[in-house]
Motif scaffolding. Structure first.
Motif, PDB file in Angstrom:
ATOM      1  N   GLN A 196       0.819  -1.215   0.000  1.00  0.00           N
ATOM      2  CA  GLN A 196       0.000   0.000   0.000  1.00  0.00           C
ATOM      3  C   GLN A 196       0.854   1.266   0.000  1.00  0.00           C
ATOM      4  O   GLN A 196       0.437   2.287  -0.543  1.00  0.00           O
ATOM      5  CB  GLN A 196      -0.936   0.001   1.207  1.00  0.00           C
ATOM      6  N   ALA A 197       2.027   1.197   0.607  1.00  0.00           N
ATOM      7  CA  ALA A 197       2.929   2.355   0.565  1.00  0.00           C
ATOM      8  C   ALA A 197       3.301   2.683  -0.880  1.00  0.00           C
ATOM      9  O   ALA A 197       3.374   3.857  -1.270  1.00  0.00           O
ATOM     10  CB  ALA A 197       4.180   2.078   1.394  1.00  0.00           C
ATOM     11  N   LEU A 198       3.536   1.643  -1.692  1.00  0.00           N
ATOM     12  CA  LEU A 198       3.816   1.855  -3.112  1.00  0.00           C
ATOM     13  C   LEU A 198       2.594   2.432  -3.821  1.00  0.00           C
ATOM     14  O   LEU A 198       2.697   3.399  -4.581  1.00  0.00           O
ATOM     15  CB  LEU A 198       4.206   0.536  -3.779  1.00  0.00           C
ATOM     16  N   GLN A 199       1.424   1.824  -3.574  1.00  0.00           N
ATOM     17  CA  GLN A 199       0.199   2.279  -4.225  1.00  0.00           C
ATOM     18  C   GLN A 199      -0.122   3.727  -3.890  1.00  0.00           C
ATOM     19  O   GLN A 199      -0.640   4.470  -4.728  1.00  0.00           O
ATOM     20  CB  GLN A 199      -0.975   1.395  -3.806  1.00  0.00           C
ATOM     21  N   ALA A 200       0.167   4.126  -2.659  1.00  0.00           N
ATOM     22  CA  ALA A 200      -0.164   5.473  -2.209  1.00  0.00           C
ATOM     23  C   ALA A 200       0.842   6.514  -2.675  1.00  0.00           C
ATOM     24  O   ALA A 200       0.655   7.708  -2.443  1.00  0.00           O
ATOM     25  CB  ALA A 200      -0.258   5.492  -0.690  1.00  0.00           C
TER      26      ALA A 200
END
Length: 234
Positions: A196-200
């Motif tokens: 999710q850190a990548l997606q965000a």
């Protein structure tokens, strides 16, 4: 000298105040291991939160004997993910560090995580497989599984991770508003946060970390069921 100037000499603007730092430690029946963990935290940590998973040993008593000011909280549901969420909710720091209670993660590495945050990262994750890292606590089939998950995440979400299923991380509190963790009750929360850190679009840095074997007791990790949960999370 404050904690920031110790970590990044000459990099602190005049008038800049040090961010407060909370460390979240999920623990269930870790009374024998906690002395090897809590006693090694840097003295400039502002807050340590122990999330007790209904321990039947002296986990809470031992924690309080080592750190009288430790904050002890419970968790509403079972699992490491549920424990971490309870710890995040109870924390007050500008920066949150998550670390295991079994002695496998070295608290002496915390300055490296904080330093990366202070120099521009939003989210910092440990890696056992970059230069300077290593592990003495992973069987060949878990190494293979981790490698496969890394390749899958790279293909699906981009990024350049060298490790995925490792729970030593630190991040600015604001990063939590960009992550949705309500369904991640188990060990898969670590992978979920990384993906999710990548997606965000967060600025993510990896720092090398040395993983030691658990000192006492047996891990709650179940390779096949938890591996499947990680796969479904991805």
């Amino acid at each position: 000298m404050n904690k920031i100037s110790e970590l990044t000499p000459g990099a602190v603007p005049v008038g800049f105040s040090s961010p407060s730092i909370s460390v979240v430690v999920p623990a269930k029946n870790e009374a024998k291991n906690l002395p090897h963990v809590l006693s090694k935290f840097p003295s400039w940590i502002d807050e340590v939160i122990l999330v007790d998973g209904n321990s039947t040993d002296d986990t809470v008593a031992v924690a309080r004997s080592i750190l009288p000011n430790i904050k002890v909280v419970g968790q509403s549901r079972k699992g490491k993910g549920a424990a971490l969420r309870s710890g995040f909710e109870a924390s007050k720091g500008d920066i949150i560090v998550m670390i295991d209670a079994d002695g496998s993660m070295d608290p002496g590495e915390i300055p490296a995580y904080i330093g990366a945050l202070l120099t521009g990262a939003d989210f910092v994750k440990g890696s056992r497989f970059m230069q300077g890292g290593g592990t003495d606590d992973m069987e060949w089939y878990r190494r293979l599984g981790n490698w496969g998950f890394v390749k899958l995440v790279t293909w699906r979400f981009g990024g350049n991770y060298s490790d995925l299923c490792y729970g030593y991380s630190a991040f600015w509190r604001d990063a939590l508003t960009r992550l949705y963790l309500e369904k991640d009750d188990g060990f898969e929360i670590e992978t979920s946060m990384n993906v999710q850190a990548l997606q965000a679009g967060l600025t993510v840095h990896e720092v090398p970390s040395q993983e030691a074997p658990r000192i006492h007791g047996v891990s709650n990790l179940r390779t096949i069921p938890d591996g499947f949960r990680v796969l479904m999370t991805i």
